[in-house]
Scaffold this motif. Structure first.
Motif, PDB file in Angstrom:
ATOM      1  N   GLY A  79       0.859  -1.310   0.086  1.00 38.14           N
ATOM      2  CA  GLY A  79      -0.089   0.025   0.036  1.00 38.14           C
ATOM      3  C   GLY A  79       0.968   1.313  -0.044  1.00 38.14           C
ATOM      4  N   ARG A  80       1.953   1.174   0.058  1.00 38.66           N
ATOM      5  CA  ARG A  80       2.801   2.362   0.298  1.00 38.66           C
ATOM      6  C   ARG A  80       4.018   2.434  -0.975  1.00 38.66           C
ATOM      7  NH1 ARG A  80       6.006   2.491   5.717  1.00 38.66           N
ATOM      8  NH2 ARG A  80       6.056   0.254   5.485  1.00 38.66           N
ATOM      9  N   ALA A  81       4.458   1.309  -1.439  1.00 42.63           N
ATOM     10  CA  ALA A  81       5.529   1.131  -2.424  1.00 42.63           C
ATOM     11  C   ALA A  81       5.359  -0.102  -3.240  1.00 42.63           C
ATOM     12  CB  ALA A  81       6.794   1.586  -2.082  1.00 42.63           C
ATOM     13  N   THR A  82       5.788  -0.182  -4.504  1.00 44.82           N
ATOM     14  CA  THR A  82       5.840  -1.312  -5.246  1.00 44.82           C
ATOM     15  C   THR A  82       7.356  -1.563  -5.567  1.00 44.82           C
ATOM     16  OG1 THR A  82       3.782  -0.806  -6.216  1.00 44.82           O
ATOM     17  CG2 THR A  82       5.376  -2.256  -7.573  1.00 44.82           C
ATOM     18  N   ILE A  83       7.815  -3.070  -5.603  1.00 48.56           N
ATOM     19  CA  ILE A  83       9.270  -3.481  -5.947  1.00 48.56           C
ATOM     20  C   ILE A  83       9.285  -3.640  -7.066  1.00 48.56           C
ATOM     21  CG2 ILE A  83      10.655  -4.994  -5.167  1.00 48.56           C
ATOM     22  CD1 ILE A  83      10.055  -3.055  -2.896  1.00 48.56           C
ATOM     23  N   VAL A  84      10.266  -3.333  -7.779  1.00 48.07           N
ATOM     24  CA  VAL A  84      10.293  -3.486  -9.331  1.00 48.07           C
ATOM     25  C   VAL A  84      11.701  -4.207  -9.186  1.00 48.07           C
ATOM     26  CG1 VAL A  84      10.877  -2.535 -11.592  1.00 48.07           C
ATOM     27  CG2 VAL A  84       9.270  -1.265 -10.068  1.00 48.07           C
ATOM     28  N   LEU A  85      11.358  -5.647  -9.817  1.00 50.38           N
ATOM     29  CA  LEU A  85      12.767  -6.379  -9.973  1.00 50.38           C
ATOM     30  C   LEU A  85      13.368  -6.241 -11.413  1.00 50.38           C
ATOM     31  CD1 LEU A  85      11.385  -9.813  -8.394  1.00 50.38           C
ATOM     32  CD2 LEU A  85      13.361  -8.292  -7.355  1.00 50.38           C
ATOM     33  N   ILE A  86      14.675  -6.331 -11.668  1.00 52.47           N
ATOM     34  CA  ILE A  86      15.597  -6.089 -12.986  1.00 52.47           C
ATOM     35  C   ILE A  86      16.459  -7.135 -12.973  1.00 52.47           C
ATOM     36  CG2 ILE A  86      16.639  -4.425 -14.180  1.00 52.47           C
ATOM     37  CD1 ILE A  86      15.898  -2.086 -12.513  1.00 52.47           C
ATOM     38  N   GLY A  87      16.296  -7.840 -14.131  1.00 54.62           N
ATOM     39  CA  GLY A  87      17.275  -8.940 -14.362  1.00 54.62           C
ATOM     40  C   GLY A  87      16.864  -9.954 -15.456  1.00 54.62           C
ATOM     41  N   GLN A  88      17.645 -10.877 -15.687  1.00 56.07           N
ATOM     42  CA  GLN A  88      17.480 -11.974 -16.812  1.00 56.07           C
ATOM     43  C   GLN A  88      16.362 -12.554 -16.776  1.00 56.07           C
ATOM     44  OE1 GLN A  88      21.446 -13.760 -16.646  1.00 56.07           O
ATOM     45  NE2 GLN A  88      21.981 -12.774 -18.274  1.00 56.07           N
ATOM     46  N   GLU A  89      15.203 -12.531 -17.723  1.00 60.78           N
ATOM     47  CA  GLU A  89      14.035 -13.296 -17.358  1.00 60.78           C
ATOM     48  C   GLU A  89      13.993 -14.416 -17.276  1.00 60.78           C
ATOM     49  OE1 GLU A  89       9.693 -12.603 -19.621  1.00 60.78           O
ATOM     50  OE2 GLU A  89      11.583 -11.823 -20.738  1.00 60.78           O
ATOM     51  N   ASP A  90      14.994 -15.258 -17.949  1.00 67.40           N
ATOM     52  CA  ASP A  90      15.113 -16.945 -17.681  1.00 67.40           C
ATOM     53  C   ASP A  90      15.532 -17.153 -16.393  1.00 67.40           C
ATOM     54  OD1 ASP A  90      17.513 -16.032 -17.984  1.00 67.40           O
ATOM     55  OD2 ASP A  90      18.250 -17.514 -19.716  1.00 67.40           O
ATOM     56  N   ALA A  91      16.078 -16.459 -15.616  1.00 65.63           N
ATOM     57  CA  ALA A  91      16.646 -16.639 -14.326  1.00 65.63           C
ATOM     58  C   ALA A  91      15.509 -16.116 -13.116  1.00 65.63           C
ATOM     59  CB  ALA A  91      17.760 -15.878 -13.962  1.00 65.63           C
ATOM     60  N   VAL A  92      15.005 -14.922 -13.404  1.00 62.23           N
ATOM     61  CA  VAL A  92      14.070 -14.527 -12.333  1.00 62.23           C
ATOM     62  C   VAL A  92      12.612 -15.123 -12.756  1.00 62.23           C
ATOM     63  CG1 VAL A  92      13.100 -12.194 -11.492  1.00 62.23           C
ATOM     64  CG2 VAL A  92      15.511 -12.487 -12.321  1.00 62.23           C
ATOM     65  N   ARG A  93      12.211 -15.032 -13.878  1.00 62.09           N
ATOM     66  CA  ARG A  93      10.618 -15.492 -13.924  1.00 62.09           C
ATOM     67  C   ARG A  93      10.216 -16.866 -13.136  1.00 62.09           C
ATOM     68  NH1 ARG A  93       6.852 -11.854 -15.612  1.00 62.09           N
ATOM     69  NH2 ARG A  93       7.380 -10.582 -17.203  1.00 62.09           N
ATOM     70  N   PRO A  94      11.056 -17.957 -13.259  1.00 59.64           N
ATOM     71  CA  PRO A  94      10.745 -19.236 -12.746  1.00 59.64           C
ATOM     72  C   PRO A  94      10.793 -18.771 -11.155  1.00 59.64           C
ATOM     73  CG  PRO A  94      12.313 -19.518 -14.315  1.00 59.64           C
ATOM     74  CD  PRO A  94      12.180 -18.106 -14.446  1.00 59.64           C
ATOM     75  N   LEU A  95      11.380 -18.086 -10.606  1.00 58.59           N
ATOM     76  CA  LEU A  95      11.338 -17.767  -9.088  1.00 58.59           C
ATOM     77  C   LEU A  95       9.980 -17.216  -8.908  1.00 58.59           C
ATOM     78  CD1 LEU A  95      15.272 -16.695  -8.648  1.00 58.59           C
ATOM     79  CD2 LEU A  95      14.195 -18.849  -7.925  1.00 58.59           C
ATOM     80  N   LEU A  96       9.640 -16.172  -9.608  1.00 60.33           N
ATOM     81  CA  LEU A  96       8.448 -15.454  -9.181  1.00 60.33           C
ATOM     82  C   LEU A  96       7.234 -16.460  -9.484  1.00 60.33           C
ATOM     83  CD1 LEU A  96       9.040 -12.331 -11.621  1.00 60.33           C
ATOM     84  CD2 LEU A  96       9.279 -12.560  -8.914  1.00 60.33           C
ATOM     85  N   GLN A  97       7.199 -17.251 -10.378  1.00 63.87           N
ATOM     86  CA  GLN A  97       6.160 -18.269 -10.768  1.00 63.87           C
ATOM     87  C   GLN A  97       6.098 -19.283  -9.608  1.00 63.87           C
ATOM     88  OE1 GLN A  97       7.126 -19.936 -14.476  1.00 63.87           O
ATOM     89  NE2 GLN A  97       6.343 -18.191 -15.775  1.00 63.87           N
ATOM     90  N   ALA A  98       7.328 -19.795  -8.974  1.00 61.09           N
ATOM     91  CA  ALA A  98       7.460 -20.635  -8.025  1.00 61.09           C
ATOM     92  C   ALA A  98       6.677 -19.989  -6.504  1.00 61.09           C
ATOM     93  CB  ALA A  98       8.754 -21.090  -7.704  1.00 61.09           C
ATOM     94  N   ALA A  99       6.929 -18.615  -6.638  1.00 61.52           N
ATOM     95  CA  ALA A  99       6.400 -17.972  -5.172  1.00 61.52           C
ATOM     96  C   ALA A  99       4.866 -17.714  -5.261  1.00 61.52           C
ATOM     97  CB  ALA A  99       7.085 -16.405  -5.389  1.00 61.52           C
ATOM     98  N   GLY A 100       4.204 -18.278  -6.383  1.00 59.32           N
ATOM     99  CA  GLY A 100       2.870 -18.006  -6.530  1.00 59.32           C
ATOM    100  C   GLY A 100       2.093 -16.856  -6.138  1.00 59.32           C
ATOM    101  N   ALA A 122       1.750 -14.637  -3.982  1.00 59.96           N
ATOM    102  CA  ALA A 122       2.788 -13.667  -3.336  1.00 59.96           C
ATOM    103  C   ALA A 122       3.503 -12.745  -4.419  1.00 59.96           C
ATOM    104  CB  ALA A 122       3.394 -14.219  -2.289  1.00 59.96           C
ATOM    105  N   ALA A 123       3.936 -13.371  -5.390  1.00 58.89           N
ATOM    106  CA  ALA A 123       4.683 -12.544  -6.458  1.00 58.89           C
ATOM    107  C   ALA A 123       3.967 -11.695  -7.340  1.00 58.89           C
ATOM    108  CB  ALA A 123       5.556 -13.391  -7.223  1.00 58.89           C
ATOM    109  N   ASN A 124       2.692 -11.601  -7.100  1.00 54.78           N
ATOM    110  CA  ASN A 124       1.934 -10.759  -8.233  1.00 54.78           C
ATOM    111  C   ASN A 124       2.122  -9.202  -7.708  1.00 54.78           C
ATOM    112  OD1 ASN A 124       0.871 -12.931  -9.306  1.00 54.78           O
ATOM    113  ND2 ASN A 124      -1.080 -13.090  -8.025  1.00 54.78           N
ATOM    114  N   VAL A 125       2.347  -8.880  -6.727  1.00 56.30           N
ATOM    115  CA  VAL A 125       2.597  -7.489  -6.250  1.00 56.30           C
ATOM    116  C   VAL A 125       3.837  -7.086  -6.745  1.00 56.30           C
ATOM    117  CG1 VAL A 125       1.115  -7.916  -4.135  1.00 56.30           C
ATOM    118  CG2 VAL A 125       3.739  -8.124  -3.836  1.00 56.30           C
ATOM    119  N   LEU A 126       4.792  -7.928  -7.420  1.00 57.50           N
ATOM    120  CA  LEU A 126       5.897  -7.511  -7.751  1.00 57.50           C
ATOM    121  C   LEU A 126       6.124  -6.963  -9.134  1.00 57.50           C
ATOM    122  CD1 LEU A 126       8.448 -10.289  -6.111  1.00 57.50           C
ATOM    123  CD2 LEU A 126       8.035  -7.691  -5.317  1.00 57.50           C
TER     124      LEU A 126
END
Length: 313
Positions: A30-51, A53-57
């Motif tokens: 409600g106060r700020a959004t986190i923006v992740l910057i990185g290689q898609e093939d390395a980060v996307r699977p981790l976001l998907q695995a987080a379920g 909860a990762a939708n806010v990122l």
């Protein structure tokens, strides 16, 4: 508000970065959004695995990574689609309000100076670090690594930068500024330190309390301690070693727990035209989360505007 994070920076990236971003996102809801910057093939699977909860990122792809061992200036120039370069471009464009990275420290400094640039009037930016105080306060030490050798004028400016940060971010109404030296007497130290002392003493923008010895780091004699980056980095690493030694000896104490880099998260770069924070290379999720919180607090305080106004005048 948006806080950007280099997802590829640090020894345990991107896993620690994603986990730390989730910790910070929960606190900043409600106060700020986190923006992740990185290689898609390395980060996307981790976001998907987080379920869910990762939708806010948010995620921004960057195809390249500046490794820890690379030459900072050369790598930053050649890797313009690296996570660090993309982060600074977003900061410059106003797409994010702060940028945090536990990656290559030199590249973070190069990016700061060549992308968002130094505040007009500031000779050189400084890296600041926090000092736990015995009576539950916190102080600031600068420089801790950006400038190994300093002119007296630079040390005077570090006093101003640190004082502004202590006032507007740490909430200290009238920060006391001290100069790290080998003795309390005014005539002690090298010619550079002696001249810096006179400059700090005459500066109307700060409350200078004189020379500070190493034994005064953690007491209340000064809220802001000024030194060159060579000295400051040695002090910083020594403080980290105290925590490591006590942890190895199974000695626990709330005061010394504050020496743990994880509790701080990172070190702000002061004197540039925006908010940037450098994290420890071995940052854990907890350290990453605290670095992002620090980025939020820095952006929320308006400290950069305060620095610009001071040096403009």
């Amino acid at each position: 508000m948006k806080i950007a994070l280099d997802a590829m920076g640090g020894d345990f990236a991107p896993q620690a970065a994603v986990a730390g971003a989730l910790l910070a996102a929960e606190q900043l809801a409600g106060r700020a959004t986190i923006v992740l910057i990185g290689q898609e093939d390395a980060v996307r699977p981790l976001l998907q695995a987080a379920g869910p909860a990762a939708n806010v990122l948010e995620f921004v792809p960057a195809s390249q990574v500046i490794d820890m061992g690379e030459h900072p200036a050369k790598a930053f120039q050649q890797k313009q689609d690296s996570s660090i370069a993309v982060g600074y471009k977003m900061l410059l464009a106003g797409e994010v309000d702060a940028f945090c990275s536990a990656g290559n420290t030199g590249a973070m400094l190069v990016g700061a100076m060549f992308t968002v640039k130094t505040v007009p009037g500031v000779m050189r930016p400084a890296i600041a670090n926090f000092l736990p105080k015995l009576h539950n306060n916190v102080g600031i030490l600068l420089d801790v690594g950006a400038n190994a050798e300093c002119k007296p004028e630079m040390l005077e400016q570090f006093g101003e930068l640190g004082s502004l940060y202590a006032q507007h971010v740490l909430g200290i109404a009238r920060p006391q500024v001290g100069l790290m030296n080998i003795g309390e007497e005014e005539g002690k130290g090298t010619p550079i330190i002696q001249e810096a002392h006179q400059r700090l003493k005459a500066n109307p923008h700060i409350h200078f309390v004189g020379n500070i010895e190493g034994r005064d780091l953690f007491n209340d004699k000064a809220d802001v301690i000024v030194c060159d980056g060579f000295t400051g980095n040695i002090i910083l690493k020594m403080a980290e070693s105290i925590y490591d030694a006590m942890d190895e000896k199974k000695i626990q104490d709330p005061f010394f727990d504050k020496f743990n880099y994880e509790a701080v998260g990172g070190s702000p770069i002061l004197g540039i035209n925006d908010n940037a924070i450098i994290g420890h290379g071995r940052s854990t999720p907890r350290a990453i989360g605290n670095m992002l919180m620090q980025g939020f607090n820095m952006a929320d305080s308006g400290i950069v505007d305060q620095i610009k106004a001071t040096f403009k005048s």
